[in-house]
Motif scaffolding. Structure first.
Motif, PDB file in Angstrom:
ATOM      1  N   GLU A  77       0.817  -1.224   0.000  1.00  0.00           N
ATOM      2  CA  GLU A  77       0.000   0.000   0.000  1.00  0.00           C
ATOM      3  C   GLU A  77       0.849   1.271   0.000  1.00  0.00           C
ATOM      4  O   GLU A  77       0.570   2.226  -0.747  1.00  0.00           O
ATOM      5  N   GLN A  78       1.889   1.283   0.822  1.00  0.00           N
ATOM      6  CA  GLN A  78       2.678   2.518   0.910  1.00  0.00           C
ATOM      7  C   GLN A  78       3.394   2.818  -0.410  1.00  0.00           C
ATOM      8  O   GLN A  78       3.417   3.956  -0.872  1.00  0.00           O
ATOM      9  N   GLU A  79       3.913   1.773  -1.020  1.00  0.00           N
ATOM     10  CA  GLU A  79       4.580   1.967  -2.310  1.00  0.00           C
ATOM     11  C   GLU A  79       3.581   2.448  -3.361  1.00  0.00           C
ATOM     12  O   GLU A  79       3.834   3.409  -4.101  1.00  0.00           O
ATOM     13  N   PHE A  80       2.423   1.792  -3.409  1.00  0.00           N
ATOM     14  CA  PHE A  80       1.384   2.198  -4.374  1.00  0.00           C
ATOM     15  C   PHE A  80       0.980   3.664  -4.153  1.00  0.00           C
ATOM     16  O   PHE A  80       0.859   4.438  -5.108  1.00  0.00           O
ATOM     17  N   MET A  81       0.818   4.058  -2.896  1.00  0.00           N
ATOM     18  CA  MET A  81       0.352   5.431  -2.639  1.00  0.00           C
ATOM     19  C   MET A  81       1.429   6.462  -2.993  1.00  0.00           C
ATOM     20  O   MET A  81       1.125   7.515  -3.538  1.00  0.00           O
ATOM     21  N   ARG A  82       2.654   6.139  -2.675  1.00  0.00           N
ATOM     22  CA  ARG A  82       3.750   7.068  -3.023  1.00  0.00           C
ATOM     23  C   ARG A  82       3.838   7.243  -4.536  1.00  0.00           C
ATOM     24  O   ARG A  82       4.000   8.336  -5.045  1.00  0.00           O
ATOM     25  N   GLU A  83       3.689   6.138  -5.253  1.00  0.00           N
ATOM     26  CA  GLU A  83       3.915   6.205  -6.712  1.00  0.00           C
ATOM     27  C   GLU A  83       2.727   6.778  -7.478  1.00  0.00           C
ATOM     28  O   GLU A  83       2.861   7.136  -8.643  1.00  0.00           O
ATOM     29  N   THR A  84       1.572   6.825  -6.855  1.00  0.00           N
ATOM     30  CA  THR A  84       0.398   7.346  -7.576  1.00  0.00           C
ATOM     31  C   THR A  84      -0.107   8.646  -6.948  1.00  0.00           C
ATOM     32  O   THR A  84      -1.202   9.095  -7.265  1.00  0.00           O
ATOM     33  N   ASP A  85       0.675   9.235  -6.042  1.00  0.00           N
ATOM     34  CA  ASP A  85       0.296  10.472  -5.353  1.00  0.00           C
ATOM     35  C   ASP A  85      -1.068  10.337  -4.677  1.00  0.00           C
ATOM     36  O   ASP A  85      -1.848  11.293  -4.618  1.00  0.00           O
ATOM     37  N   ALA A  86      -1.336   9.143  -4.178  1.00  0.00           N
ATOM     38  CA  ALA A  86      -2.672   8.849  -3.658  1.00  0.00           C
ATOM     39  C   ALA A  86      -2.918   9.471  -2.286  1.00  0.00           C
ATOM     40  O   ALA A  86      -1.982   9.757  -1.533  1.00  0.00           O
ATOM     41  N   THR A  87      -4.194   9.692  -2.005  1.00  0.00           N
ATOM     42  CA  THR A  87      -4.637  10.122  -0.680  1.00  0.00           C
ATOM     43  C   THR A  87      -5.739   9.147  -0.234  1.00  0.00           C
ATOM     44  O   THR A  87      -6.188   8.319  -1.029  1.00  0.00           O
ATOM     45  N   PHE A 151      -7.452  11.226   9.433  1.00  0.00           N
ATOM     46  CA  PHE A 151      -7.342   9.842   8.975  1.00  0.00           C
ATOM     47  C   PHE A 151      -6.224   9.154   9.745  1.00  0.00           C
ATOM     48  O   PHE A 151      -5.194   9.769  10.032  1.00  0.00           O
ATOM     49  N   GLY A 152      -6.430   7.882  10.037  1.00  0.00           N
ATOM     50  CA  GLY A 152      -5.370   7.107  10.663  1.00  0.00           C
ATOM     51  C   GLY A 152      -5.716   5.643  10.550  1.00  0.00           C
ATOM     52  O   GLY A 152      -6.884   5.290  10.431  1.00  0.00           O
ATOM     53  N   LYS A 153      -4.710   4.810  10.517  1.00  0.00           N
ATOM     54  CA  LYS A 153      -4.976   3.374  10.485  1.00  0.00           C
ATOM     55  C   LYS A 153      -3.817   2.658  11.141  1.00  0.00           C
ATOM     56  O   LYS A 153      -2.693   3.178  11.160  1.00  0.00           O
ATOM     57  N   GLU A 494      -1.144  15.032   7.739  1.00  0.00           N
ATOM     58  CA  GLU A 494      -0.035  14.599   8.586  1.00  0.00           C
ATOM     59  C   GLU A 494       0.212  13.093   8.416  1.00  0.00           C
ATOM     60  O   GLU A 494       1.361  12.640   8.302  1.00  0.00           O
ATOM     61  N   PHE A 495      -0.893  12.346   8.364  1.00  0.00           N
ATOM     62  CA  PHE A 495      -0.758  10.894   8.211  1.00  0.00           C
ATOM     63  C   PHE A 495      -0.117  10.563   6.859  1.00  0.00           C
ATOM     64  O   PHE A 495       0.779   9.721   6.774  1.00  0.00           O
ATOM     65  N   ILE A 496      -0.548  11.264   5.812  1.00  0.00           N
ATOM     66  CA  ILE A 496       0.018  11.031   4.476  1.00  0.00           C
ATOM     67  C   ILE A 496       1.522  11.323   4.501  1.00  0.00           C
ATOM     68  O   ILE A 496       2.332  10.557   3.977  1.00  0.00           O
ATOM     69  N   ARG A 497       1.880  12.435   5.130  1.00  0.00           N
ATOM     70  CA  ARG A 497       3.291  12.836   5.151  1.00  0.00           C
ATOM     71  C   ARG A 497       4.151  11.728   5.776  1.00  0.00           C
ATOM     72  O   ARG A 497       5.229  11.419   5.296  1.00  0.00           O
ATOM     73  N   GLN A 498       3.635  11.129   6.828  1.00  0.00           N
ATOM     74  CA  GLN A 498       4.444  10.121   7.517  1.00  0.00           C
ATOM     75  C   GLN A 498       4.375   8.750   6.853  1.00  0.00           C
ATOM     76  O   GLN A 498       5.312   7.975   6.912  1.00  0.00           O
ATOM     77  N   TYR A 499       3.245   8.468   6.225  1.00  0.00           N
ATOM     78  CA  TYR A 499       2.980   7.090   5.795  1.00  0.00           C
ATOM     79  C   TYR A 499       3.390   6.827   4.351  1.00  0.00           C
ATOM     80  O   TYR A 499       3.910   5.765   4.026  1.00  0.00           O
ATOM     81  N   CYS A 500       3.151   7.802   3.487  1.00  0.00           N
ATOM     82  CA  CYS A 500       3.299   7.487   2.057  1.00  0.00           C
ATOM     83  C   CYS A 500       3.557   8.752   1.238  1.00  0.00           C
ATOM     84  O   CYS A 500       3.028   8.886   0.134  1.00  0.00           O
ATOM     85  N   GLN A 501       4.347   9.664   1.764  1.00  0.00           N
ATOM     86  CA  GLN A 501       4.542  10.918   1.045  1.00  0.00           C
ATOM     87  C   GLN A 501       5.221  10.680  -0.306  1.00  0.00           C
ATOM     88  O   GLN A 501       6.277  10.055  -0.376  1.00  0.00           O
ATOM     89  N   ALA A 502       4.595  11.213  -1.364  1.00  0.00           N
ATOM     90  CA  ALA A 502       5.144  11.069  -2.708  1.00  0.00           C
ATOM     91  C   ALA A 502       6.285  12.065  -2.895  1.00  0.00           C
ATOM     92  O   ALA A 502       6.309  13.105  -2.219  1.00  0.00           O
ATOM     93  N   PRO A 503       7.191  11.795  -3.841  1.00  0.00           N
ATOM     94  CA  PRO A 503       8.318  12.725  -4.041  1.00  0.00           C
ATOM     95  C   PRO A 503       7.844  14.134  -4.374  1.00  0.00           C
ATOM     96  O   PRO A 503       8.490  15.105  -4.014  1.00  0.00           O
ATOM     97  N   ASP A 504       6.696  14.260  -5.065  1.00  0.00           N
ATOM     98  CA  ASP A 504       6.246  15.607  -5.427  1.00  0.00           C
ATOM     99  C   ASP A 504       5.087  16.086  -4.554  1.00  0.00           C
ATOM    100  O   ASP A 504       4.249  16.873  -4.987  1.00  0.00           O
ATOM    101  N   TYR A 505       5.024  15.620  -3.319  1.00  0.00           N
ATOM    102  CA  TYR A 505       4.023  16.107  -2.359  1.00  0.00           C
ATOM    103  C   TYR A 505       4.223  17.607  -2.189  1.00  0.00           C
ATOM    104  O   TYR A 505       5.315  18.073  -1.884  1.00  0.00           O
ATOM    105  N   THR A 506       3.121  18.357  -2.438  1.00  0.00           N
ATOM    106  CA  THR A 506       3.324  19.809  -2.456  1.00  0.00           C
ATOM    107  C   THR A 506       2.446  20.530  -1.451  1.00  0.00           C
ATOM    108  O   THR A 506       2.264  21.726  -1.532  1.00  0.00           O
ATOM    109  N   ARG A 507       1.867  19.829  -0.525  1.00  0.00           N
ATOM    110  CA  ARG A 507       0.982  20.519   0.408  1.00  0.00           C
ATOM    111  C   ARG A 507       1.742  20.961   1.647  1.00  0.00           C
ATOM    112  O   ARG A 507       2.726  20.361   2.013  1.00  0.00           O
TER     113      ARG A 507
END
Ligand SMILES: Cc1cc2nc3c(=O)[nH]c(=O)nc-3n(C[C@H](O)[C@H](O)[C@H](O)COP(=O)(O)OP(=O)(O)OC[C@H]3O[C@@H](n4cnc5c(N)ncnc54)[C@H](O)[C@@H]3O)c2cc1C
Length: 508
Positions: A77-87, A151-153, A494-507
Motif C-alpha cells: 500500500e505505501q509503495e502504491f500510494m507514493r507512486e500514484t500520489d494517492a490520498t 485519517f489514521g490506520k 499529517e498521516f500522508i506525510r508520515q505514511y506514504c509521502q510522494a516525491p512531489d508532495y506539495t501541500r
C-alpha cells in the motif's frame, strides 16, 4: 481501424493458454496485473496499446474493494500510494443535491449498531421522534473523521477507506507490476481484428503488419470497443433516459492547503462537479447533460468554481451511459469503458472492472470457452451493474430541486421498477436492503435516501416499543465512542506525510 474482420480456417485451441488484452488504460493494466499474477505459469498475458491514441485520463476516485484487489495481488500500500500520489478517501460529500444549500456525506464503513431484528436507521428514527437531534452522520466513524479532515490506520484499526489516485501514474504503476510478473506489452495501433470462421477472434493485426494471436481476448479499448462492439457487435443498452449527463469538462488545479479525505460532488443546475484531492494536485470535473448546457458554458462554469489555479485549459469528454448487451461474447470479454459506463458519481467504474477480472479468474476457461461460462459471467456482471445503476439514478431522481429544466426532468422521469420498489419501501417503512451480489450496502442506501430528503412515514414498531431512556443511552454511547476515537486520529495531511509521502508532495 480497417473495416471488418478477415475470416480464416484456423482451428481454435481447446484450452486458453494465451490471453491478449487490447488497450492499456487503467482497465487494461488492471486486467494484466491480475491475470499475470494469478495465472503465472499457466497462461501467457500480452497487452497491446497505442501511445498515439492515449487513455481517457480520468478515473481518480475509488471505493473500498480496491484494497481487496491490491491484497489479492500482494501490492504494497505505501509503495502504491507514493507512486500514484494517492490520498485516502472516507466517502463523498454531496452538496446541493436534495435542495440548494443541502449537504450530506455518503461515508464508507458502518453506521450505528442495529440488531438482528431491525437495522440501525429504525433506532435512529425513533431517537429523532424522541427528540435526539444528532444527525445520522454522528453515528459513523468514517464520516466524523472525514468531516474533521482526519485519517489514521493501524494493524488493528477497523476504518473503511478507499483512495484518490492519479490515473496516469496508476496505469504506469500497474504496468511495471504486470511486466515484473511476465506480462508482455506490445506498442502499436490495432488496424484490424481477424476472426475464425466460427466468429471467434483469432488475432489483432497492428498497423505495422504484426499479428498478435490469442485464445482469449480482453477488450479494454475504452469507448471505442474495437473488439466487443466494432467486431462482434454485442449491442448497447442505453440508459440516458435515466442518466442524462453525457459530458464532462475536466481540469487539474494546483493543490490547496487542505487535504480533505473525501471526494466532493457539488450539484449545479445541469449536473454536478467533482473535486478529488491528490498529494500533488486536485482533479476537477464538471459533469453535465449536453441537452441543458453547452460545452463553452460548462468550461466557464468549471473555471469559475475552482479552488486553485488551473494547470491547463479544460478538456471536454463525451460519453454515453449504458452497457454492452453482452460483456463476454465468443472468446472476448469487455472490461472498463469498452463494456459500458454508468457515470462517475459514485466512483464505481474502476471497482467494476476489478471485480470483472476477479469474476473472470473465478470462471476462467482453462478447458476452453463454453456457453455456460459465458452465460454465468454475463448474468453476474449484469446483475451487479444494474443495482449500481439504480443507486446512482436515486441521487438524481430523489430531489426536491425545481430550479432548472434538468432537475425538473430528473425529478419527474420514470425510473426502473427495481428502484421504485426501494424508494417506496423506504418511504413507507424505513426498510432498506442489500442483496448478495450488491456493492452498495443498506447503510449506503440509507445515507443517500435520507440525505436526499426521502422521509419515511414510519419505522419498525419493535424499535418504537423500546423504553426512551434505554434508546437514548444506546445512541449516546455510540456517539461518544466515535467522537473519542476521532479525537485521537491525526490530520489526514499529517498521516500522508508520515505514511506514504510522494516525491512531489506539495501541500503544506
Ligand atoms: C468523466 C469521467 C470521470 C470518471 N471518473 C471516475 C472515477 O472517479 N472513478 C472511477 O472508478 N472511474 C471513473 N471514470 C471511469 C474511468 O475513467 C475508466 O473506467 C478507467 O479510466 C478505465 O478506462 P479504460 O481503460 O477502459 O479506457 P481508456 O483509458 O480509454 O483506455 C483505452 C486504451 O485502449 C487503447 N486503444 C484504443 N484503441 C486502440 C487501437 N486501435 N490500437 C491500440 N490501442 C488502442 C488506448 O491506447 C488506451 O490504452 C470516469 C470516466 C469519465 C468519462
Amino acid at each position: 481501424m480497417r473495416d471488418n474482420a478477415v475470416h480464416t480456417e484456423t482451428e481454435q485451441q481447446p484450452g486458453v493458454k494465451k490471453v491478449v488484452i487490447a488497450g492499456g488504460g487503467t482497465a487494461g493494466w488492471v486486467a494484466a496485473a491480475a491475470l499475470s499474477k494469478r495465472l503465472q505459469g499457466l497462461v501467457q498475458v500480452v497487452l497491446v496499446e497505442s501511445e498515439d491514441i492515449g487513455t481517457v485520463g480520468v478515473g481518480e476516485s475509488t471505493i473500498p474493494p480496491v484494497q481487496l484487489f491490491h491484497n489479492l495481488l500482494g501490492i504494497d500500500e505505501q509503495e502504491f500510494m507514493r507512486e500514484t500520489d494517492a490520498t485516502f478517501k472516507l466517502g463523498i460529500s454531496f452538496e446541493n443535491w436534495g435542495q440548494l444549500g443541502d449537504r450530506y456525506m455518503h461515508p464508507f464503513g458502518t453506521t450505528g449498531k442495529g440488531s438482528f431484528l431491525a437495522d440501525f436507521q429504525h433506532y435512529y428514527l425513533h431517537g429523532r421522534a424522541l427528540g435526539v437531534t444528532a444527525p445520522l452522520g454522528d453515528y459513523c466513524y468514517e464520516l466524523q473523521a472525514a468531516c474533521a479532515g482526519k485519517f489514521g490506520k493501524s494493524s488493528n484499526s477497523m476504518i473503511s477507506y478507499a483512495y484518490h489516485l492519479d490515473a496516469g501514474r496508476y496505469a504506469r504503476f500497474l504496468r511495471r507490476f504486470s511486466e515484473a510478473q511476465g506480462a508482455v506489452r506490445i506498442e502499436g495501433k490495432i488496424a484490424q481484428v481477424q476472426q475464425h470462421v466460427n466468429g471467434d477472434i483469432r488475432a489483432l493485426v497492428l498497423e505495422n503488419g504484426e499479428e498478435v494471436t490469442g485464445d482469449l481476448f480482453i477488450d479494454c479499448t475504452g469507448f471505442r470497443a474495437l473488439l466487443i462492439e466494432q467486431t462482434l457487435h454485442s449491442g448497447f443498452e442505453r440508459w440516458d433516459h435515466w442518466l442524462p449527463c453525457n459530458k464532462a469538462a475536466v481540469v487539474q488545479t494546483a493543490p490547496g492547503a487542505n487535504l480533505p479525505p473525501y471526494t466532493r460532488a457539488i450539484a449545479h443546475d445541469s449536473g454536478w462537479q467533482w473535486r478529488i484531492p491528490l498529494q500533488h494536485r486536485v482533479g476537477n470535473g464538471l459533469v453535465y447533460a449536453s441537452d441543458y448546457l453547452s460545452d463553452a458554458a460548462a468550461s466557464d462554469r468549471l473555471l469559475s468554481n475552482l479552488e486553485g489555479a488551473p494547470l491547463f485549459e479544460p478538456r471536454i469528454l463525451s460519453y454515453q451511459t449504458g452497457r454492452r448487451k453482452q460483456f463476454w461474447l465468443k472468446n472476448c470479454v469487455a472490461l472498463g469503458l469498452a463494456s459500458g459506463f454508468i457515470e462517475p458519481l459514485e466512483s464505481t467504474s474502476i471497482y467494476l472492472f476489478m471485480n470483472g477480472v476477479i469474476r473472470l479468474l473465478r470462471l476462467f476457461p482453462f478447458n476452453g470457452v463454453s456457453q455456460p461460462l459465458i452465460d454465468e459471467y454475463n448474468q453476474q456482471s449484469i446483475g451487479e451493474l444494474e443495482k449500481i445503476r439504480d443507486f446512482i439514478i436515486l441521487h438524481y431522481h430523489q430531489t426536491e430541486r425545481s430550479d432548472s429544466d434538468f432537475w425538473n426532468y430528473c425529478r419527474t422521469m420514470p425510473i426502473p421498477d427495481s428502484l421504485a420498489h426501494r424508494i417506496e419501501l423506504f418511504r413507507a417503512s424505513a426498510h432498506a436492503f442489500q442483496t448478495g451480489d450488491e456493492m452498495f450496502r443498506l447503510e449506503s442506501w440509507t445515507h443517500v435516501m435520507l440525505g436526499q430528503r426521502l422521509t419515511p412515514h414510519s419505522y419498525h414498531q419493535l424499535v418504537a416499543g423500546l423504553p426512551a431512556q434505554q434508546l437514548t443511552a444506546h445512541l449516546q454511547q455510540i456517539r461518544d465512542t466515535i467522537s473519542h476515537a476521532v479525537a485521537r486520529l491525526p490530520q489526514h495531511s499529517e498521516f500522508i506525510r508520515q505514511y506514504c509521502q510522494a516525491p512531489d508532495y506539495t501541500r503544506c
